[in-house]
Motif scaffolding. Structure first.
Motif, PDB file in Angstrom:
ATOM      1  N   VAL A   1      20.676  21.602   6.653  1.00  0.00           N
ATOM      2  CA  VAL A   1      21.359  20.303   6.657  1.00  0.00           C
ATOM      3  C   VAL A   1      20.520  19.257   5.935  1.00  0.00           C
ATOM      4  O   VAL A   1      21.038  18.468   5.125  1.00  0.00           O
ATOM      5  CB  VAL A   1      21.669  19.856   8.096  1.00  0.00           C
ATOM      6  N   ARG A   2      19.214  19.240   6.196  1.00  0.00           N
ATOM      7  CA  ARG A   2      18.350  18.238   5.548  1.00  0.00           C
ATOM      8  C   ARG A   2      18.355  18.398   4.030  1.00  0.00           C
ATOM      9  O   ARG A   2      18.413  17.408   3.296  1.00  0.00           O
ATOM     10  CB  ARG A   2      16.930  18.357   6.090  1.00  0.00           C
ATOM     11  N   ARG A   3      18.285  19.641   3.555  1.00  0.00           N
ATOM     12  CA  ARG A   3      18.289  19.863   2.099  1.00  0.00           C
ATOM     13  C   ARG A   3      19.619  19.440   1.485  1.00  0.00           C
ATOM     14  O   ARG A   3      19.657  18.808   0.417  1.00  0.00           O
ATOM     15  CB  ARG A   3      18.004  21.334   1.811  1.00  0.00           C
ATOM     16  N   THR A   4      20.713  19.801   2.133  1.00  0.00           N
ATOM     17  CA  THR A   4      22.029  19.462   1.601  1.00  0.00           C
ATOM     18  C   THR A   4      22.256  17.958   1.633  1.00  0.00           C
ATOM     19  O   THR A   4      22.858  17.382   0.712  1.00  0.00           O
ATOM     20  CB  THR A   4      23.126  20.187   2.411  1.00  0.00           C
ATOM     21  N   TRP A   5      21.777  17.329   2.675  1.00  0.00           N
ATOM     22  CA  TRP A   5      21.876  15.871   2.795  1.00  0.00           C
ATOM     23  C   TRP A   5      21.136  15.192   1.641  1.00  0.00           C
ATOM     24  O   TRP A   5      21.654  14.271   1.000  1.00  0.00           O
ATOM     25  CB  TRP A   5      21.279  15.444   4.129  1.00  0.00           C
ATOM     26  N   ALA A   6      19.919  15.676   1.365  1.00  0.00           N
ATOM     27  CA  ALA A   6      19.122  15.112   0.268  1.00  0.00           C
ATOM     28  C   ALA A   6      19.765  15.387  -1.079  1.00  0.00           C
ATOM     29  O   ALA A   6      19.790  14.510  -1.964  1.00  0.00           O
ATOM     30  CB  ALA A   6      17.708  15.677   0.301  1.00  0.00           C
ATOM     31  N   ASP A   7      20.305  16.597  -1.275  1.00  0.00           N
ATOM     32  CA  ASP A   7      20.949  16.945  -2.539  1.00  0.00           C
ATOM     33  C   ASP A   7      22.142  16.040  -2.827  1.00  0.00           C
ATOM     34  O   ASP A   7      22.417  15.720  -3.992  1.00  0.00           O
ATOM     35  CB  ASP A   7      21.408  18.408  -2.518  1.00  0.00           C
ATOM     36  N   ARG A   8      22.826  15.637  -1.782  1.00  0.00           N
ATOM     37  CA  ARG A   8      23.989  14.769  -1.977  1.00  0.00           C
ATOM     38  C   ARG A   8      23.573  13.312  -2.178  1.00  0.00           C
ATOM     39  O   ARG A   8      24.386  12.477  -2.574  1.00  0.00           O
ATOM     40  CB  ARG A   8      24.936  14.891  -0.777  1.00  0.00           C
ATOM     41  N   GLY A   9      22.307  13.005  -1.904  1.00  0.00           N
ATOM     42  CA  GLY A   9      21.819  11.646  -2.097  1.00  0.00           C
ATOM     43  C   GLY A   9      22.216  10.689  -1.000  1.00  0.00           C
ATOM     44  O   GLY A   9      22.233   9.466  -1.211  1.00  0.00           O
ATOM     45  N   LEU A  10      22.506  11.209   0.196  1.00  0.00           N
ATOM     46  CA  LEU A  10      22.879  10.339   1.308  1.00  0.00           C
ATOM     47  C   LEU A  10      21.643   9.636   1.873  1.00  0.00           C
ATOM     48  O   LEU A  10      20.515  10.106   1.722  1.00  0.00           O
ATOM     49  CB  LEU A  10      23.568  11.162   2.406  1.00  0.00           C
ATOM     50  N   ASP A  11      21.869   8.534   2.533  1.00  0.00           N
ATOM     51  CA  ASP A  11      20.791   7.729   3.102  1.00  0.00           C
ATOM     52  C   ASP A  11      20.015   8.549   4.139  1.00  0.00           C
ATOM     53  O   ASP A  11      20.593   9.014   5.134  1.00  0.00           O
ATOM     54  CB  ASP A  11      21.398   6.475   3.755  1.00  0.00           C
ATOM     55  N   ARG A  12      18.714   8.725   3.915  1.00  0.00           N
ATOM     56  CA  ARG A  12      17.895   9.527   4.822  1.00  0.00           C
ATOM     57  C   ARG A  12      17.850   8.943   6.228  1.00  0.00           C
ATOM     58  O   ARG A  12      17.702   9.672   7.207  1.00  0.00           O
ATOM     59  CB  ARG A  12      16.473   9.646   4.284  1.00  0.00           C
ATOM     60  N   THR A  13      17.958   7.615   6.342  1.00  0.00           N
ATOM     61  CA  THR A  13      17.881   6.997   7.663  1.00  0.00           C
ATOM     62  C   THR A  13      19.119   7.260   8.505  1.00  0.00           C
ATOM     63  O   THR A  13      19.116   7.003   9.714  1.00  0.00           O
ATOM     64  CB  THR A  13      17.662   5.480   7.551  1.00  0.00           C
TER      65      THR A  13
END
Length: 333
Positions: free
Chosen positions: A204-216
């Motif tokens: 989930v963390r990798r996919t979240w980062a790949d999509r460029g979503l807000d890390r917070t």
């Protein structure tokens, strides 16, 4: 060494014990100093492991108003460091030492929408959040993932309470979660809260980062004992102190070093805070990074590790009983 931040240890009576799923036990406690528990909070419990007191943390699943009770749910894991075995031995009428509810995983009220993701016993940290969001009339999805239906605590109750906001993904029924699709369907300003095994969290963390979503907007809590490899015995050495310790498959490196009298710094013991990190000087084998403190780049360097959860493993699966264990050489602060 037993530490637990600024909390106060207190007695708690075990007033009920029930099996709620395969190897999962619901334990109802009545603390002597009751106070309400918020979603995401946990309690520390003083467990007896191999005859020694050890601190273990468990999420508060429910905090009913009647009598200031606290409900925790414990999975008896084959990779247990002894805590779950102790908790599963409890019976009604016994007395434990516990802390007040503590918060490391707070739910922020007021987001436009939410996704709550629970993997296996991670539902214990997520269920209370879902209950609060339902009472508030918030926009949320509750996603519950597990290998089998028999291992899903509170499955029927959650489905009944949350209705079409609830979805279950069960591996052995062909319904495995598609992480890419889950994250792709998350609105930009949605907050995602998750608790589960490290593989699910990393995906989930990798996919979240790949999509460029807000890390917070991505918030999580981990089990602290799930990894990429099976736990196996290894040896840890601290040359400066002349210490060599054998780390068993059922204990953490932190516990092994404390057993040898090494003064270690630690707090969460779940691979989240980084206080127990040590410098890696040498390695015969490989590191199984089980924390959520380091970035992927930091883990790839193998220059340091969180000794409360991460382990050393052999470079390849053992083939004979005579294979040598991994050997880790470290420096401590």
């Amino acid at each position: 060494m037993i530490t637990s931040r600024d909390d106060v240890w207190q007695k708690a009576d075990v007033i009920a014990v029930d099996e709620v799923a395969d190897r999962i036990r619901r334990i109802v406690l009545r603390p002597e100093l009751p106070r309400p528990a918020l979603p995401g909070e946990h309690i520390d419990v003083l467990a007896t492991v191999n005859g020694e007191p050890q601190v273990r943390s468990y999420s508060v699943v429910e905090a009913p108003d009647n009598g200031g009770q606290l409900v925790i749910t414990v999975f008896r894991t084959p990779e247990s460091r002894g805590g779950s075995e102790f908790m599963h031995s409890l019976e009604q009428g016994q007395v434990l030492r516990i802390t007040k509810p503590l918060q490391n995983f707070p739910l922020r009220v007021g987001a436009p929408s939410y996704v709550l993701l629970a993997g296996g016993i991670g539902i214990t940290a997520i269920a209370g959040m879902a209950a609060l969001l339902r009472r508030l009339g918030a926009d949320y999805r509750l996603v519950y993932v597990a290998r089998s239906r028999a291992a899903m605590a509170y499955l029927d109750d959650l489905a009944a309470v949350h209705g079409d906001r609830f979805e279950a993904h069960i591996d052995d029924e062909g319904g495995s979660l598609d992480v890419q699709a889950l994250v792709a369907g998350v609105p930009v300003h949605t907050e995602l809260y998750m608790c589960g095994p490290i593989r699910l969290m990393d995906a989930v963390r990798r996919t979240w980062a790949d999509r460029g979503l807000d890390r917070t907007n991505l918030r999580y809590e981990t089990f602290g004992n799930s990894g990429w490899f099976d736990a196996e015995p290894f040896v840890v050495r601290i040359p400066r102190l002349g210490v060599e310790a054998a780390v068993g498959s059922g204990e953490s490196m932190l516990e092994a070093l404390e057993r040898e009298g090494v003064d270690m710094m630690s707090d969460c013991r779940k691979g989240e805070c980084g206080l127990c990190q040590v410098k890696v000087l040498g390695l015969a084998g490989r590191i199984d990074h089980r924390d959520v403190f380091y970035s992927d780049r930091q883990k790839a360097s193998d220059s340091s590790m969180c000794c409360c959860v991460s382990r050393a493993v052999t470079a390849a699966p053992p083939t004979t009983s005579g294979d040598r264990p991994a050997v880790l050489t470290i420096e401590v602060p």
